[in-house]
Every structure is written in C-alpha cells, then in structure tokens.
Design a protein around this motif. Sequence first.
Motif, PDB file in Angstrom:
ATOM      1  N   SER A 107       0.851  -1.195   0.000  1.00 64.09           N
ATOM      2  CA  SER A 107       0.000   0.000   0.000  1.00 64.09           C
ATOM      3  C   SER A 107       0.881   1.237   0.000  1.00 64.09           C
ATOM      4  O   SER A 107       2.004   1.220   0.518  1.00 64.09           O
ATOM      5  N   ARG A 108       0.359   2.300  -0.565  1.00 67.79           N
ATOM      6  CA  ARG A 108       1.061   3.586  -0.525  1.00 67.79           C
ATOM      7  C   ARG A 108       0.735   4.371   0.738  1.00 67.79           C
ATOM      8  O   ARG A 108       1.341   5.419   0.994  1.00 67.79           O
ATOM      9  N   GLN A 109      -0.214   3.894   1.509  1.00 65.32           N
ATOM     10  CA  GLN A 109      -0.526   4.550   2.775  1.00 65.32           C
ATOM     11  C   GLN A 109       0.659   4.451   3.723  1.00 65.32           C
ATOM     12  O   GLN A 109       1.450   3.501   3.660  1.00 65.32           O
ATOM     13  N   ARG A 110       0.760   5.417   4.606  1.00 63.75           N
ATOM     14  CA  ARG A 110       1.798   5.398   5.613  1.00 63.75           C
ATOM     15  C   ARG A 110       1.131   5.405   6.986  1.00 63.75           C
ATOM     16  O   ARG A 110       0.143   6.103   7.207  1.00 63.75           O
ATOM     17  N   PHE A 111       1.701   4.632   7.909  1.00 63.99           N
ATOM     18  CA  PHE A 111       1.082   4.448   9.212  1.00 63.99           C
ATOM     19  C   PHE A 111       2.053   4.810  10.323  1.00 63.99           C
ATOM     20  O   PHE A 111       3.274   4.719  10.154  1.00 63.99           O
ATOM     21  N   ASP A 112       1.483   5.200  11.456  1.00 63.05           N
ATOM     22  CA  ASP A 112       2.314   5.498  12.623  1.00 63.05           C
ATOM     23  C   ASP A 112       2.809   4.215  13.289  1.00 63.05           C
ATOM     24  O   ASP A 112       3.934   4.156  13.784  1.00 63.05           O
ATOM     25  N   VAL A 113       1.940   3.209  13.317  1.00 62.94           N
ATOM     26  CA  VAL A 113       2.263   1.932  13.964  1.00 62.94           C
ATOM     27  C   VAL A 113       1.818   0.792  13.055  1.00 62.94           C
ATOM     28  O   VAL A 113       0.712   0.829  12.496  1.00 62.94           O
ATOM     29  N   VAL A 114       2.680  -0.206  12.908  1.00 61.05           N
ATOM     30  CA  VAL A 114       2.340  -1.428  12.176  1.00 61.05           C
ATOM     31  C   VAL A 114       2.503  -2.603  13.135  1.00 61.05           C
ATOM     32  O   VAL A 114       3.540  -2.733  13.792  1.00 61.05           O
ATOM     33  N   ILE A 115       1.474  -3.432  13.234  1.00 57.68           N
ATOM     34  CA  ILE A 115       1.540  -4.647  14.052  1.00 57.68           C
ATOM     35  C   ILE A 115       1.310  -5.825  13.112  1.00 57.68           C
ATOM     36  O   ILE A 115       0.230  -5.972  12.542  1.00 57.68           O
ATOM     37  N   SER A 116       2.339  -6.640  12.928  1.00 57.83           N
ATOM     38  CA  SER A 116       2.228  -7.780  12.019  1.00 57.83           C
ATOM     39  C   SER A 116       2.049  -9.076  12.803  1.00 57.83           C
ATOM     40  O   SER A 116       2.575  -9.238  13.901  1.00 57.83           O
TER      41      SER A 116
END
Length: 388
Positions: A107-116
Amino acid sequence: MSEQALPRSAAPPNPRPPSVPAAMGTPATLTGRAVALVHEWFGATGGSEQVFRHIADLVPHGERFVLWKDRDATDAGLRESWLARTPLRHHKAAALPLMPLVWRTLSRQRFDVVISSSHAFAHTVKLGPPETTTHLSYVHAPARYIWSPAFDGRGSSPLLSMPRRILQGVDVRLSDHVRSYAANSREVQARIRRYWRRDAVVINPPVDVDWFAAAPMADRVQPRDYLLGVGRWIPYKNFDLIVAIAEAAGLPLVLAGSGPEEQRLRQLAERAGVPVSFEVRPDRERLRRLYWGAWALLFPVHEDFGIIPVEAQACGTPVVGLSRGGLLETVVDGETGFLVDSTATADYSPLLRRLGELSTTRIAAHARGFSPARFAAEMTAWIDDECR
C-alpha cells in the motif's frame, strides 16, 4: 481421574495465574494514531487467524491487511494484496518467493504503527519509514518452509536448499526495521534468537477456555471412554502414530479434523485392532463435546505452541504427547497430562494407564491461564511499552 486436586510434589515449571484482568479498550499509546494490522494468508479456522482476530479486537480502528483470504473466511474489512488477484493465491509454497515483494508493495498509505502477525514474511512489511513508523511483530513461527523444513517436510527437498538460503537472507535483511518481536512460545522465542539474532518477549496465544469449560451438562457427564486425536491430517501431525498408540492401549479412538491424509488414515483404521471413527470438520460445539468425552487427547507432535491441547485441558481432558515445543509450556507433566520424548508406541501405553491419577479440576484450572483476558493484558502492556 480424581475430581479433587492431588497434592503437588513440586510447583509446575511454568506456573500461570488462573485469571488476568482484561485490558480495557485500545492500548493507550495507539489512540489517535494510524495503525496497520498485517497477517499472512487468511483462512477460516486456523490458530494464527484466531490470534489475529484478538489483536484486531484490541485495535478496532486499525486497517487490516492480508495477502489473500480463503473463500470460506467470512471476516469483513480485510484488505487483500494484489497477489489475491493471481492464481498463486491457491498455492502457498509457489507464492512464497514473491511474498517479500508483495509486502513491500502492499500500500502507498503510511502508518504510525504497524503490528504484524507473522508465520512467513509478514514481518518484512514496510508501511512507512522506520524514523516515523513503529513496527511490532507477533511471531507464530519463523517460516518453517525456509528455516526448519525438517519439522514437517515442506520444502525439505535438496533441490530447494539454494532457494532456501536466498530466502533466509531476504528474510533477515528485510526485517531490520522491526522495533520489537513477541513470540507465541519459548520455542519460537529461541528460534527467533537463533535465526534472526533478535530478542523477543513471550506472549502465549489466547484460547477461549471459558467457552470450552462451560459445556452443556449433557457434554460434561459423558463416560470418557475413548482416546482423541485432533488436527489437520497431514504427515507431520503423526496421526499414524496416534492410531498405533490407541491400538497398543486397546482403547477406541476418534480422529477429528480433515486433510490430505484422510484416505490413508482410513485404510490404516480398517486394519487397526480397535475401533477408529472419523469426525470430518466438526463444528465448534461438536469438537467441545468430543473433548469432554475423551479419556485423553493424544498429541505426539512437535508444535510451535498448540492451541488444541489447551482447549482439551479446558474441558478437564489430560494431554499425552511429545515432550518438545509448545507442549512444554501448555502441559504440566504429571499433573495435567504426561509428556514423553519419544515417538515409540510402547512408551505411551504406561502413561495412558496412569491417567486415573490426574485431577480434572487441576487440569481445567491450569488451562484458564491461557485466556483471552490474559492475552489482551500482555499484548496491551507490550504495545504501550514499545510505542511510548
């Protein structure tokens, strides 16, 4: 089995509180922040999918991404990758080499936090620069296909040794932006340290122990007159050994699950000297009834964690299994079941004869330490510690 707890000769090796207060709402540090929740391919009934659902419950405002979801998965709001629009969505092993690329073009979105939620390459996903994006990864296991194919035979062909080495390098190189790892067991924690040279906290998966314990009275008063094997019918689960153990013990056996080994197991069952019946894809209520009616769950398999043994213990059913992997954390040897470091049939029969020594009350009490409330509390604490 006794209904009263027997005196303990020693404390269990991994004591757990019977209950932990539930975390209240979203972790405080995620309020008002853009969060992405990422999982591998998404099936309908898998254990890792259950964990991902619990993580999503903690972060209801998070955007949820998966490589693809199976047609029988009814979960709404899952955003599939472009890989889902290709024939590879039906071929996990063939798609594996492409997965790191897919996660980097998700995705081209940007996030503050990613939890995989990772058991292949999901921990390599990148949805923002590490300077501004905090990536936390909950690991069910480093990809068995490439790191430990001998566990279940997948990817163990000598012809795949070079591709495995290449993918191992990719796996390590593309995950250096992960701030913190959580492992679902001490077994997986050790593999993360060995393969990735990273530390990890241990947060055992949530199991709906209260639901399994709260069976209807008709389920709870069954005579417990058969042995039970539950899981996917594939070679590394050792269902042929389960049949052999039941035959040596002279006890009826029920096999619950589904998988490509079904026909071979049915042929094996026809030759067995004890009755062997099959429950194909039992629904949740039927599985709970099977647990409550079993003298013991047979689980002679090396698993990363293993939710099934905890479900069985929530029903007061002891586990007899392999003294390796997750069972070392979920079963208290001599109190909630018996563990043996062997796949020899003869080593299991003496343990089955000792099951009457165990307390169903003690077994069920132990299982309560793996509740969703405990998982929510530990996940919340980990997320808040890392995202401050």
